[in-house]
Design an enzyme around this catalytic site. Structure first.
Site, mmCIF file in Angstrom:
data_model
loop_
_atom_site.group_PDB
_atom_site.id
_atom_site.type_symbol
_atom_site.label_atom_id
_atom_site.label_comp_id
_atom_site.label_asym_id
_atom_site.label_seq_id
_atom_site.Cartn_x
_atom_site.Cartn_y
_atom_site.Cartn_z
ATOM 1 N NE ARG A 51 -2.013 28.563 17.685
ATOM 2 C CZ ARG A 51 -1.097 27.608 17.774
ATOM 3 N NH1 ARG A 51 -0.827 26.866 16.753
ATOM 4 N NH2 ARG A 51 -0.466 27.382 18.914
ATOM 5 C CB THR A 52 -2.141 35.352 19.352
ATOM 6 O OG1 THR A 52 -3.036 34.275 19.626
ATOM 7 C CG2 THR A 52 -2.867 36.664 19.494
ATOM 8 C CE LYS A 80 16.669 45.782 33.226
ATOM 9 N NZ LYS A 80 16.792 46.969 32.364
ATOM 10 N NE ARG A 101 -1.868 35.208 24.298
ATOM 11 C CZ ARG A 101 -1.989 34.124 23.535
ATOM 12 N NH1 ARG A 101 -1.133 33.127 23.660
ATOM 13 N NH2 ARG A 101 -2.960 34.027 22.647
ATOM 14 C CG HIS A 129 -7.732 34.854 22.611
ATOM 15 N ND1 HIS A 129 -7.275 35.866 21.798
ATOM 16 C CD2 HIS A 129 -6.875 33.813 22.423
ATOM 17 C CE1 HIS A 129 -6.191 35.453 21.147
ATOM 18 N NE2 HIS A 129 -5.933 34.212 21.515
HETATM 19 N N1 CP Z 1 -5.026 30.311 19.610
HETATM 20 C C1 CP Z 1 -3.999 30.923 20.261
HETATM 21 O O1 CP Z 1 -4.210 31.910 20.995
HETATM 22 O O2 CP Z 1 -2.790 30.357 20.034
HETATM 23 P P1 CP Z 1 -1.413 30.897 20.615
HETATM 24 O O3 CP Z 1 -1.443 30.673 22.127
HETATM 25 O O4 CP Z 1 -0.338 30.101 19.940
HETATM 26 O O5 CP Z 1 -1.333 32.364 20.326
#
Ligand code: CP
Length: 302
Positions: A51-52, A80, A101, A129
């Protein structure tokens, strides 16, 4: 917001949350707005995501910008031995905005202090998040007509779930009454409970999901975060702690909505999906509009 990194949800004020909601509403009405021509966003995903990553990519495409980056470390020079320090130094010279992320708590703050372009935290370990929280706020506002004085049940992995940590901090600005439902092993960490205590906000903690559910305006289900457990036996003990079934929604408020940041594993039965109170798929779609709003605000385009 302009030119500022978004690392923690507390980097934005209550007014800024409302501003993002208002811009996201504009994008929901007209999603394709090519105001980002010539701009490049680097998506650096050191951890898996559906999603993100894809909603950021979709957001940039709808804004007429370009995306570069990697979706796992295997396709980057991290394999590496390149450090995060060097990776950020290099990538910030290739783009106008970084979305990152990373599995380590604090990595996003560290990177934001190195980069010459703004950085958006797309999840750092069990910490924060913030863009998920902004889309959660948008989803709550859209379905409830307000963010003020709501009763919110947060269910599942409250220890490792970064989405619930940032959500708690944001909702604390809106006089929320919290109910935390988790097994003992996955309780909300004390630092977040102290945070609410300092603000004079009520919260209730228990293990049972069913009791009191008729009071909820929002049930926010979460997945037990397998990837954060050092002991697989501990994960096995807690992984099926809660399973929301359609029949459990009988007698709940008319305005109740069930949210989940997704992915789900077993914590929401598929029979809930057809209930009008299930909102998690729309919630995920809202992620595109909200991320369009965040990018536009940071790049000074709105
Ligand atoms: N909600 C969320 O962060 O989903 P993903 O891990 O798929 O990005």
């Amino acid at each position: 917001m302009k030119n500022k990194s978004l690392v923690s949800i507390t980097d934005y004020s209550k007014n800024e949350y409302l501003k993002i909601i208002s811009i996201a509403d504009e994008f929901e009405k007209q999603s394709v707005q090519p105001i980002m021509q010539g701009k490049v966003v680097a998506n650096l995903f050191f951890e898996p995501s559906t999603r993100t990553r894809l909603s950021f990519e979709s957001a940039v495409n709808r804004l007429g910008g370009r995306v570069i980056g990697f979706s796992d470390t295997l396709s980057s020079s991290v394999t590496k031995g390149e450090t995060l320090y060097d990776t950020i130094k290099i990538v910030s010279s290739y783009c106008d905005l970084i979305v990152m992320r990373h599995p380590l708590e604090g990595s996003a703050r560290f990177a934001s202090e190195l980069t010459t372009v703004p950085l958006i935290n797309a999840g750092d370990g069990a910490n924060q998040h913030p863009t998920q929280t902004l889309l959660d706020l948008y989803s709550i506002y859209k379905t409830q007509g307000t963010l003020e004085n709501l009763t919110v049940f947060i269910v599942g992995d409250l220890k490792y779930g970064r989405t619930v940590h940032s959500l708690l901090m944001a909702l604390s600005q809106f006089k929320t009454t919290f109910h935390f439902i988790s097994p003992d092993e996955l309780k909300m960490p004390d630092e977040y409970k102290f945070y609410l205590h300092r603000l004079g906000l009520d919260y209730y903690e228990r293990k049972e999901l069913a009791s009191g559910v008729e009071k909820a305006d929002i049930i926010y289900m979460t997945r037990v975060q397998k990837e954060r457990f050092s002991d697989p036996i501990e994960y096995e003990k807690t992984k099926n702690a809660y399973v929301l079934r359609n029949k459990m929604l009988a007698g709940t408020k008319d305005n109740l909505k069930v949210l989940h940041p997704l992915p789900r594993v077993s914590e929401i039965e598929q029979d809930v999906d057809l209930n009008p109170k299930a909102y998690y798929f729309e919630q995920a779609r809202n992620g595109v509009y909200v991320r369009q709003a965040i990018i536009s605000a940071i790049l000074g385009l709105k």
